[in-house]
Each structure stands twice: as C-alpha cells, then as structure tokens.
Enzyme design. Structure first.
Site, PDB file in Angstrom:
ATOM      1  N   ARG A  46       0.672  -1.300  -0.143  1.00 50.75           N
ATOM      2  CA  ARG A  46      -0.094   0.028   0.155  1.00 50.75           C
ATOM      3  C   ARG A  46       0.800   1.307  -0.162  1.00 50.75           C
ATOM      4  O   ARG A  46       0.469   2.117  -0.562  1.00 50.75           O
ATOM      5  CB  ARG A  46      -0.925   0.196   1.121  1.00 50.75           C
ATOM      6  CG  ARG A  46      -1.639   1.237   1.501  1.00 50.75           C
ATOM      7  CD  ARG A  46      -3.272   1.087   1.923  1.00 50.75           C
ATOM      8  NE  ARG A  46      -2.788   0.405   3.369  1.00 50.75           N
ATOM      9  CZ  ARG A  46      -2.230   0.909   4.328  1.00 50.75           C
ATOM     10  NH1 ARG A  46      -1.985   2.490   4.773  1.00 50.75           N
ATOM     11  NH2 ARG A  46      -2.176  -0.121   5.604  1.00 50.75           N
ATOM     12  N   TYR A  98     -15.847  15.091 -17.491  1.00 57.23           N
ATOM     13  CA  TYR A  98     -16.375  13.747 -17.453  1.00 57.23           C
ATOM     14  C   TYR A  98     -17.633  13.844 -16.399  1.00 57.23           C
ATOM     15  O   TYR A  98     -17.106  14.270 -15.028  1.00 57.23           O
ATOM     16  CB  TYR A  98     -15.090  13.006 -17.058  1.00 57.23           C
ATOM     17  CG  TYR A  98     -15.402  11.567 -16.632  1.00 57.23           C
ATOM     18  CD1 TYR A  98     -16.275  10.734 -17.222  1.00 57.23           C
ATOM     19  CD2 TYR A  98     -14.910  10.967 -15.387  1.00 57.23           C
ATOM     20  CE1 TYR A  98     -16.564   9.519 -16.995  1.00 57.23           C
ATOM     21  CE2 TYR A  98     -15.354   9.770 -15.004  1.00 57.23           C
ATOM     22  CZ  TYR A  98     -15.961   9.026 -15.808  1.00 57.23           C
ATOM     23  OH  TYR A  98     -16.618   7.725 -15.250  1.00 57.23           O
ATOM     24  N   ASP A 170      -6.321  17.463 -16.610  1.00 61.55           N
ATOM     25  CA  ASP A 170      -6.552  16.271 -16.760  1.00 61.55           C
ATOM     26  C   ASP A 170      -6.063  15.969 -18.254  1.00 61.55           C
ATOM     27  O   ASP A 170      -6.772  16.459 -19.327  1.00 61.55           O
ATOM     28  CB  ASP A 170      -7.924  15.783 -16.930  1.00 61.55           C
ATOM     29  CG  ASP A 170      -8.250  14.338 -16.854  1.00 61.55           C
ATOM     30  OD1 ASP A 170      -7.788  13.632 -17.674  1.00 61.55           O
ATOM     31  OD2 ASP A 170      -9.255  13.785 -16.278  1.00 61.55           O
ATOM     32  N   LYS A 195      -7.483   4.345 -19.776  1.00 59.85           N
ATOM     33  CA  LYS A 195      -7.818   4.774 -21.348  1.00 59.85           C
ATOM     34  C   LYS A 195      -6.468   4.335 -22.069  1.00 59.85           C
ATOM     35  O   LYS A 195      -5.978   3.325 -22.224  1.00 59.85           O
ATOM     36  CB  LYS A 195      -8.206   6.020 -21.035  1.00 59.85           C
ATOM     37  CG  LYS A 195      -9.257   6.352 -20.266  1.00 59.85           C
ATOM     38  CD  LYS A 195     -10.379   5.460 -20.482  1.00 59.85           C
ATOM     39  CE  LYS A 195     -11.754   5.956 -19.614  1.00 59.85           C
ATOM     40  NZ  LYS A 195     -11.500   6.275 -17.976  1.00 59.85           N
TER      41      LYS A 195
END
Length: 377
Positions: A46, A98, A170, A195
């Site tokens: 983590r 988005y 972004d 993506k």
C-alpha cells in the site's frame, strides 16, 4: 529523447540483476526486513511496491514531473487529490467535464465543504472572473469530455500568476505523447490510465503527476492513508501498454481525422466536434500547445431515431463506456458517462439526446467508416 522512444526507454528495468527486459511483477503484499532497523526500501505494498514504482517513474519522466503516483483508477486519483483542500476552499472547474468528476465534486467534495464553481475554462475571461481570494485550484480537461473544448494552459497559468492556486490538468485524451501540460504551466496532471496509457480495455488505473516534490510528498501520505493504490499486476499492464502508446496514438489519430471528415459530409450529422478539424475554434491553440489532436470525436445527429439506429446496428464499433483502447467505441453520454448530471445542466452544456461520442481505435479507417455508413442507412 523523442516521445516515441521515451515511451519505450525513458525508464529501464536496471534495478534487478536478472537482465529481464520487462519489469517483474512483485505480487507481494509485504516485504521482510533484513534486520532490526534495516529495510530494503519496501515495507508494504500500500505504501510502496517495485512494480508500481517503475510505472510511476515512467509517468513522471514522460510528463516532465518531479514525481508521479499510481492509483487503482482515475477517480481514485482525483478523490485523493481533492484531500489536499480544506472546507471553504474554492475550485474553479471546467463546466464540461467527465461525468464521474462532476459526480465526485457534487456528492463528495461539496459534502466535505469544498466550493466548486463551473465555468467555460476555454474562455480566459470567464476563468479570471470566477477566481477569488478563496480559490485554491483551477481544474480542467483539455480537450474536455465530451464537447472537446480546449483550454489555453499557458494562458490560465498567466492568469494565476503568483497566487497560490494549483492548475490541475486532466491529460487523459492527449496523453504525454501528444501534450505535456507541466511544461506549459500546469502544477498537477491527471490521467485515467485505464484509457490510452494501458490501451487495451483490460485494466483500471489512475495517475497524478506533480511539478512540485513538496506536493508529491503530501499526496504520498494521503495515498498511503486512503489506500486506493494500483496493484502490481495492473502496474505491469500499464507499463506494457505505454510501450506501444506512440504507435497507437498516431494510428488512432490518423483514423479519427478520416472519420471526422467523413462525418462532416453526412446529411444525418448536424455537428462534429473534433479538435483536429481546421474549423474547430481551438485548432490553432491546439497546434501551439500539443503535438497532436487525439482521437476523440463527439457528433450530433438529426434525431433520436438516428441515435438508436447507430447504437443498435454497428457491428465493428462497440457500444460501450470508456475510451482509449485499440477498439473503436461509441458512447451515448446522457445514459452513460453523464447520466448522473442533472438534465438542465447537461442541456446547458450541449449534452443532449442527439449527442454521441466516438473513441476511434486502431482498426482500418475504411472499416470504421463502412460500419458507420451501414448503420446510418
């Protein structure tokens, strides 16, 4: 090093003695210590993991950032980023974002006391008017999703000046292969690695790239604390995907230009939004601040019947959410990506029942066009 070479060689697997060309997958949750008071540099996945560390260094190198952090999804990245801010802080955000980002801002960020002001960030005057004493960040996409608006990154940076306001970009649609926002003045770059970076619709990933090492350190604490980190295997998949990023981006862009030009000639198509068309309002700006236009197209048709026909009759093109994979996908924003945006706000932004979005893949452009043509008849 040219961008296409950097995608393959910017960060090499030199920390291991086996000579493996591909980065190893360290599928381990924890790491043992050599002795009390000693560490290999890795304790718990983590916090750190060698495979994830490799892809983080790769993204930092490609974007020209001081550091990069890898998350389990793009939304996990944005949600963690928002934890930098305190109740009462204001975020000036692009009105055309988005839908998942808007959902986060409206249902989580506002609950936590953040104030989000939506403006057209492609209009510098609107950005200037929206900024106030409590503004802590300007958040935008370029191009935006789904209306393909382009913000002047250097222009917004100039507006911010010496104010302690983060410029957050972004860069999912263009990727570091086509655009490097940090070089233009951005402080933070976000990617949905799901993506184009991964590129094969087979994994979820998110990234934050930082210009400042100080902010990166704060985010690493938040990332470790909140825990939405990228798994070792998914980090491996993204690293593998980036090796072919250049050729995929070039091919899909080549296809997108052909598809956009074809759409312009169709009687049932009433508008085409693609940054690579010379009549796009930001065509010249895009040429100045990016090396390419990408392969995302939005277009409007004459009526809902045409929408239904296209979605039901395409055979090669898949009716699905997401974007940036090798397959061409068609999306209906009002029922998919922007379903949670209130209708009044959607309509004000041009996201109506006649709007469709295409993520153009790497198939033969002629086959993509033939599929669209057959579906429209």
């Amino acid at each position: 090093m040219k961008p296409e070479t950097a995608c393959v060689h910017a960060i090499r697997n030199t920390a291991h003695s086996t000579g493996a060309v591909a980065v190893p997958i360290y599928q381990s949750a924890t790491f043992s210590h050599p002795a009390f008071g000693q560490s290999t540099g890795y304790d718990y996945t983590r916090a750190t993991n060698p495979t994830r560390e490799h892809v983080e260094k790769l993204l930092a190198a490609l974007e020209g950032g001081a550091d990069a952090l890898a998350f389990s999804s793009g939304m996990a990245a944005i949600a963690t980023l928002m934890e930098l801010f305190a109740p009462g802080d204001e975020i000036v955000a692009a009105e055309d974002l988005y839908g998942g980002s808007i959902r986060l801002f409206e249902h989580v960020s506002r609950k936590n006391g953040l104030i989000v002001r939506y403006v057209d960030t492609s209009d510098l005057a609107a950005v200037r008017a929206a900024m106030g004493e409590r503004t802590k960040a300007v958040f935008t996409e370029s191009p935006t999703n789904p209306m393909m608006k382009v913000s002047d990154i250097a222009g917004i940076r100039k507006l911010i000046g010496s104010k302690k306001v983060l410029l957050i970009m972004d860069n999912t649609f263009l990727t570091p292969y086509f655009c490097n926002p940090i070089a233009l003045g951005a402080d933070v770059v976000i990617h949905s690695g799901t993506k184009y970076l991964a590129g094969h619709n087979d994994t979820l990933a998110g990234f934050i790239v930082l210009k400042s090492a100080e902010i990166a350190e704060k985010l690493r604490f938040l990332q470790k604390t909140i825990g939405g980190v990228l798994s070792p295997f998914d980090a491996f998949l993204v690293t593998r995907g980036i090796k072919t990023l250049a050729i995929r981006m070039e091919k899909s862009q080549e296809n997108a230009i052909k598809v956009a030009r074809w759409l312009l000639k169709q009687p049932k198509v009433t508008a085409v939004h693609y940054v690579g068309l010379p009549d796009h309002p930001a065509f010249a700006l895009s040429q100045r601040q990016a090396r390419g236009f990408g392969s995302m197209i939005s277009f409007s048709v004459d009526n809902v019947e045409t929408v239904s026909t296209l979605l039901n009759r395409t055979k090669l093109i898949l009716f699905a959410e997401s974007l940036g994979g090798v397959e061409t996908l068609i999306t209906y924003p009002i029922t998919q990506t922007h379903a949670d945006v209130p209708e009044e706000e959607r309509l004000a932004r041009g996201i109506n029942e006649k709007l469709l979005r295409l993520s153009v893949g790497i198939e033969a452009a002629e086959d993509i066009i033939e599929d669209l043509e057959g579906a429209m008849k």
